[in-house]
Write a protein that holds these residues in place. Structure first.
Motif, PDB file in Angstrom:
ATOM      1  N   GLY A  75     -17.637  33.451  26.143  1.00 49.24           N
ATOM      2  CA  GLY A  75     -17.836  32.602  27.280  1.00 49.24           C
ATOM      3  C   GLY A  75     -17.036  31.137  26.925  1.00 49.24           C
ATOM      4  N   GLN A  76     -15.585  31.142  26.875  1.00 49.68           N
ATOM      5  CA  GLN A  76     -15.326  29.658  26.816  1.00 49.68           C
ATOM      6  C   GLN A  76     -14.494  30.144  26.872  1.00 49.68           C
ATOM      7  OE1 GLN A  76     -14.698  28.259  22.355  1.00 49.68           O
ATOM      8  NE2 GLN A  76     -16.984  27.518  22.822  1.00 49.68           N
ATOM      9  N   GLY A  77     -13.894  30.675  28.669  1.00 48.44           N
ATOM     10  CA  GLY A  77     -12.799  30.879  28.972  1.00 48.44           C
ATOM     11  C   GLY A  77     -12.137  29.258  29.339  1.00 48.44           C
ATOM     12  N   TRP A  78     -13.065  28.494  29.735  1.00 49.02           N
ATOM     13  CA  TRP A  78     -12.973  27.410  29.938  1.00 49.02           C
ATOM     14  C   TRP A  78     -11.324  26.352  28.820  1.00 49.02           C
ATOM     15  CZ3 TRP A  78     -13.097  23.041  26.450  1.00 49.02           C
ATOM     16  CH2 TRP A  78     -13.894  23.639  25.589  1.00 49.02           C
ATOM     17  N   MET A  79     -11.908  27.083  27.800  1.00 49.70           N
ATOM     18  CA  MET A  79     -10.500  26.627  26.164  1.00 49.70           C
ATOM     19  C   MET A  79      -9.793  27.621  27.210  1.00 49.70           C
ATOM     20  SD  MET A  79      -9.955  24.992  23.738  1.00 49.70           S
ATOM     21  CE  MET A  79     -11.706  24.462  23.307  1.00 49.70           C
ATOM     22  N   HIS A  80      -9.273  28.141  27.604  1.00 54.89           N
ATOM     23  CA  HIS A  80      -8.539  29.352  27.552  1.00 54.89           C
ATOM     24  C   HIS A  80      -7.383  28.100  28.831  1.00 54.89           C
ATOM     25  CE1 HIS A  80      -8.735  32.449  25.625  1.00 54.89           C
ATOM     26  NE2 HIS A  80     -10.295  32.136  25.700  1.00 54.89           N
ATOM     27  N   ALA A  81      -8.006  28.566  29.839  1.00 52.84           N
ATOM     28  CA  ALA A  81      -7.789  27.634  31.157  1.00 52.84           C
ATOM     29  C   ALA A  81      -6.907  26.147  30.304  1.00 52.84           C
ATOM     30  CB  ALA A  81      -8.512  27.299  31.806  1.00 52.84           C
ATOM     31  N   LYS A  82      -7.830  25.118  29.862  1.00 50.83           N
ATOM     32  CA  LYS A  82      -7.464  24.013  29.048  1.00 50.83           C
ATOM     33  C   LYS A  82      -6.098  23.702  28.374  1.00 50.83           C
ATOM     34  CE  LYS A  82      -8.096  20.807  25.534  1.00 50.83           C
ATOM     35  NZ  LYS A  82      -8.318  20.151  24.022  1.00 50.83           N
ATOM     36  N   LEU A  83      -5.612  25.294  26.948  1.00 56.35           N
ATOM     37  CA  LEU A  83      -5.289  25.629  26.089  1.00 56.35           C
ATOM     38  C   LEU A  83      -3.707  25.649  27.441  1.00 56.35           C
ATOM     39  CD1 LEU A  83      -6.581  26.942  23.453  1.00 56.35           C
ATOM     40  CD2 LEU A  83      -5.563  25.315  23.417  1.00 56.35           C
ATOM     41  N   THR A  84      -4.062  26.155  28.261  1.00 61.46           N
ATOM     42  CA  THR A  84      -2.954  26.180  29.302  1.00 61.46           C
ATOM     43  C   THR A  84      -1.880  25.267  29.679  1.00 61.46           C
ATOM     44  OG1 THR A  84      -3.272  28.913  29.763  1.00 61.46           O
ATOM     45  CG2 THR A  84      -2.066  28.032  31.611  1.00 61.46           C
ATOM     46  N   LEU A  85      -2.575  24.558  30.028  1.00 59.16           N
ATOM     47  CA  LEU A  85      -2.442  23.236  30.887  1.00 59.16           C
ATOM     48  C   LEU A  85      -1.949  22.337  29.817  1.00 59.16           C
ATOM     49  CD1 LEU A  85      -5.750  22.378  33.092  1.00 59.16           C
ATOM     50  CD2 LEU A  85      -3.198  22.881  34.163  1.00 59.16           C
ATOM     51  N   VAL A  86      -2.395  22.570  28.408  1.00 63.54           N
ATOM     52  CA  VAL A  86      -1.725  21.757  27.658  1.00 63.54           C
ATOM     53  C   VAL A  86      -0.473  21.899  26.844  1.00 63.54           C
ATOM     54  CG1 VAL A  86      -2.283  21.433  25.076  1.00 63.54           C
ATOM     55  CG2 VAL A  86      -3.990  21.159  25.780  1.00 63.54           C
ATOM     56  N   LEU A  87      -0.026  23.897  27.250  1.00 64.43           N
ATOM     57  CA  LEU A  87       1.082  24.202  27.640  1.00 64.43           C
ATOM     58  C   LEU A  87       2.041  23.576  28.969  1.00 64.43           C
ATOM     59  CD1 LEU A  87       0.492  27.755  26.201  1.00 64.43           C
ATOM     60  CD2 LEU A  87       1.429  25.887  24.803  1.00 64.43           C
ATOM     61  N   ILE A  88       1.768  23.237  29.572  1.00 64.07           N
ATOM     62  CA  ILE A  88       2.267  22.734  30.747  1.00 64.07           C
ATOM     63  C   ILE A  88       2.610  21.441  30.355  1.00 64.07           C
ATOM     64  CG2 ILE A  88       2.241  21.810  33.135  1.00 64.07           C
ATOM     65  CD1 ILE A  88       1.003  25.054  33.563  1.00 64.07           C
ATOM     66  N   LEU A  89       1.309  20.828  29.643  1.00 62.57           N
ATOM     67  CA  LEU A  89       2.108  18.926  29.787  1.00 62.57           C
ATOM     68  C   LEU A  89       2.708  19.654  28.693  1.00 62.57           C
ATOM     69  CD1 LEU A  89      -1.577  17.463  29.149  1.00 62.57           C
ATOM     70  CD2 LEU A  89       0.270  16.920  30.972  1.00 62.57           C
ATOM     71  N   PHE A  90       3.268  19.940  27.179  1.00 59.17           N
ATOM     72  CA  PHE A  90       4.133  19.927  26.312  1.00 59.17           C
ATOM     73  C   PHE A  90       5.284  19.972  27.097  1.00 59.17           C
ATOM     74  CE2 PHE A  90       1.028  19.536  23.336  1.00 59.17           C
ATOM     75  CZ  PHE A  90       1.439  18.084  22.314  1.00 59.17           C
ATOM     76  N   ALA A  91       5.680  21.044  28.085  1.00 58.44           N
ATOM     77  CA  ALA A  91       6.608  21.690  28.889  1.00 58.44           C
ATOM     78  C   ALA A  91       7.232  19.999  29.999  1.00 58.44           C
ATOM     79  CB  ALA A  91       6.183  22.817  30.064  1.00 58.44           C
ATOM     80  N   PHE A  92       5.886  19.461  30.145  1.00 57.16           N
ATOM     81  CA  PHE A  92       6.252  18.552  30.748  1.00 57.16           C
ATOM     82  C   PHE A  92       6.814  17.851  30.497  1.00 57.16           C
ATOM     83  CE2 PHE A  92       5.502  13.927  32.170  1.00 57.16           C
ATOM     84  CZ  PHE A  92       5.651  14.295  34.045  1.00 57.16           C
ATOM     85  N   HIS A  93       6.697  17.030  29.159  1.00 58.62           N
ATOM     86  CA  HIS A  93       6.696  16.288  27.877  1.00 58.62           C
ATOM     87  C   HIS A  93       8.994  16.557  27.980  1.00 58.62           C
ATOM     88  CE1 HIS A  93       7.011  13.580  23.974  1.00 58.62           C
ATOM     89  NE2 HIS A  93       7.653  14.140  24.131  1.00 58.62           N
ATOM     90  N   GLY A  94       9.018  18.149  27.751  1.00 55.59           N
ATOM     91  CA  GLY A  94      10.056  18.218  27.389  1.00 55.59           C
ATOM     92  C   GLY A  94      11.243  17.942  28.847  1.00 55.59           C
ATOM     93  N   VAL A  95      10.451  18.523  29.223  1.00 53.39           N
ATOM     94  CA  VAL A  95      11.266  18.258  30.706  1.00 53.39           C
ATOM     95  C   VAL A  95      11.196  16.500  31.428  1.00 53.39           C
ATOM     96  CG1 VAL A  95      11.426  18.658  33.597  1.00 53.39           C
ATOM     97  CG2 VAL A  95      11.002  19.710  32.218  1.00 53.39           C
ATOM     98  N   CYS A  96      10.610  15.685  30.888  1.00 50.82           N
ATOM     99  CA  CYS A  96      10.817  14.201  30.117  1.00 50.82           C
ATOM    100  C   CYS A  96      12.872  13.681  29.909  1.00 50.82           C
ATOM    101  CB  CYS A  96       9.450  13.580  30.382  1.00 50.82           C
ATOM    102  SG  CYS A  96       8.505  13.413  31.084  1.00 50.82           S
ATOM    103  N   GLY A  97      12.284  14.638  28.555  1.00 55.21           N
ATOM    104  CA  GLY A  97      13.166  14.382  27.553  1.00 55.21           C
ATOM    105  C   GLY A  97      14.880  14.680  28.234  1.00 55.21           C
TER     106      GLY A  97
END
Length: 138
Positions: A75-97
């Motif tokens: 019942g913690q599907g929200w956490m899977h979605a959050k972790l996906t968004l966190v991966l997107i943020l790390f990708a964004f950080h890399g693109v900034c670099g």
């Protein structure tokens, strides 16, 4: 565990300050014609990116600690979605670099308008993460 949560929130907030401001520096770099001002902005962007990198790592480590402690249960599907968004943020950080390296090498050709839109990505992702963490819609 409250100490870990406190530091996680501190590191996330600090990292996001950089994720919000660095693309704004790119907006200014993309429209700057004066060489001296360009070098000043580029120096600011370099220092900010170097400041952000440890914060991203500390965010990841404290988040991992929380994840290992609480885990993902049924019942913690929200956490899977959050972790996906966190991966997107790390990708964004890399693109900034990558964009920073292009600015340093004089190879960045994107317009200030592109970077104005690019600047909105972390705001949208943060809003979605907050909705998932606070409301836990699924």
């Amino acid at each position: 565990m409250l100490w870990l949560k406190t530091f996680h929130i501190l590191f996330v907030t600090s990292w996001f300050a950089g994720l919000f401001y660095l693309p704004r520096l790119y907006v200014n770099l993309a429209q700057e014609n004066d060489a001296k001002t360009y070098e000043t902005l580029l120096g600011m962007a370099r220092r900010l990116y170097r400041f952000m990198a440890p914060l991203a790592i500390l965010t990841l480590l404290t988040g991992l600690g929380l994840f290992l402690y609480y885990g993902i249960g049924k019942g913690q599907g929200w956490m899977h979605a959050k972790l996906t968004l966190v991966l997107i943020l790390f990708a964004f950080h890399g693109v900034c670099g990558r964009y920073l390296r292009q600015f340093q090498q004089g190879q960045q050709t994107r317009s200030h308008v592109f970077f104005r839109w690019f600047n909105e990505i972390p705001v949208i992702v943060l809003l979605l993460v907050l909705i998932l963490v606070v409301i836990k819609p699924f």
